[in-house]
Scaffold this motif. Sequence first.
Motif, PDB file in Angstrom:
ATOM      1  N   PRO A 122     -66.640  87.396  18.904  1.00 57.84           N
ATOM      2  CA  PRO A 122     -66.215  88.433  19.373  1.00 57.84           C
ATOM      3  C   PRO A 122     -64.928  89.049  19.550  1.00 57.84           C
ATOM      4  O   PRO A 122     -64.032  88.359  18.821  1.00 57.84           O
ATOM      5  CB  PRO A 122     -66.511  87.653  20.970  1.00 57.84           C
ATOM      6  CG  PRO A 122     -65.449  86.236  20.789  1.00 57.84           C
ATOM      7  CD  PRO A 122     -66.399  86.591  18.854  1.00 57.84           C
ATOM      8  N   GLY A 180     -65.563  93.748  25.737  1.00 53.66           N
ATOM      9  CA  GLY A 180     -65.726  92.761  25.402  1.00 53.66           C
ATOM     10  C   GLY A 180     -67.152  92.615  24.358  1.00 53.66           C
ATOM     11  O   GLY A 180     -68.531  93.524  24.654  1.00 53.66           O
ATOM     12  N   TYR A 215     -66.177  85.287  27.207  1.00 58.82           N
ATOM     13  CA  TYR A 215     -67.337  84.785  26.260  1.00 58.82           C
ATOM     14  C   TYR A 215     -68.322  83.726  25.500  1.00 58.82           C
ATOM     15  O   TYR A 215     -69.129  83.805  25.826  1.00 58.82           O
ATOM     16  CB  TYR A 215     -66.016  84.864  24.811  1.00 58.82           C
ATOM     17  CG  TYR A 215     -66.685  84.598  23.686  1.00 58.82           C
ATOM     18  CD1 TYR A 215     -67.884  85.066  23.261  1.00 58.82           C
ATOM     19  CD2 TYR A 215     -66.318  82.610  23.002  1.00 58.82           C
ATOM     20  CE1 TYR A 215     -68.422  84.525  22.035  1.00 58.82           C
ATOM     21  CE2 TYR A 215     -67.140  82.481  21.984  1.00 58.82           C
ATOM     22  CZ  TYR A 215     -67.557  83.406  20.890  1.00 58.82           C
ATOM     23  OH  TYR A 215     -68.542  82.708  20.040  1.00 58.82           O
ATOM     24  N   MET A 230     -70.158  89.322  26.743  1.00 63.05           N
ATOM     25  CA  MET A 230     -69.592  90.366  25.873  1.00 63.05           C
ATOM     26  C   MET A 230     -71.334  90.474  24.867  1.00 63.05           C
ATOM     27  O   MET A 230     -70.816  90.998  23.913  1.00 63.05           O
ATOM     28  CB  MET A 230     -68.867  89.463  25.209  1.00 63.05           C
ATOM     29  CG  MET A 230     -67.327  89.172  25.984  1.00 63.05           C
ATOM     30  SD  MET A 230     -65.320  88.782  24.707  1.00 63.05           S
ATOM     31  CE  MET A 230     -64.544  88.267  25.816  1.00 63.05           C
TER      32      MET A 230
END
Length: 302
Positions: A75, A115, A291, A296
């Motif tokens: 990410p 993200g 995350y 994301m």
Amino acid sequence: MYIHLLPLHKNSIMDTRTVKYILPAYEIEMGELRVKQAFPTQKVDYPDPFLLLHHARFETDPDIDPKHQGVSPHPHRGFSPVTFIFEGGVHHRDSRGNNSVVYENGVQWMNAGMGIMHSERPPRDIAEHGGVQELIQMWVNTPAVSKMKQPEYFAVNDENVPKWKSPNGTSVIRIFSGLVNGIHGPVNTPTPVNSATIELSQAENIQIEVPENHTAFVYLLDGKINIPGYGQVEAEHAVFFNNDAVHIGLQGMENTRLLFMSGKPLNEPMASRGPFVMSNETELLVAMRDYRMGKMGILIED
């Protein structure tokens, strides 16, 4: 604004930026890859707005599936990871559905925004036969107002890169973003960032115009250059300049490939941890939580 091919005589030293500091690139481990890192260092942590420079050169293995080479899904949030490809190619996939290959002399520029998940693999047509991959990955900070915007991805192959060539055709500048010597690059950036790669031939002199308020540097992949008023700089060094003129002067001592970048400093608070670059620690904690919660996106490589 133009590049001038001029002899670097005594008067020209007065017209070009002086050297602020020079950073050698040291080898580090990044996952399964070994790369040369010019910054950050103990001496220079954050040359605003630039965060990180990694220079990688490696060979693909024809006996290993390309999906298991390169960089696996990971990410990013809050900055722009940028990959300049000097040899070989990179297959980019991300959780926003972008899926493209960029080859030698191109760039993959991603404004991560709020993200995104992405991977960077060798293209199958290169990996299956084995071949050299050489690239620079730059991390460029984005301002607080842009850190939670929708992600953007730009894939630019060589045929779509605006170019400047010296009169004899031996030196080439490829412009990717911003305005470099009167030529606009195709990539949109959240704040003013000028970027170009340079093939500078031996004994040729060039000047590059730089906005007076920009942080500016060049990184030498190979070869050797002379900088007026300073002297010789060798391969695998980053040269940062003082903001004391509006041109940078470069003279090729050997055939040399360089990355040139300049950017307007953000002058904002910054907090970073791993693949996230935010404004404070609270925002970093939110990024890590998002995350883990899958906010994301998910990347399944085909």
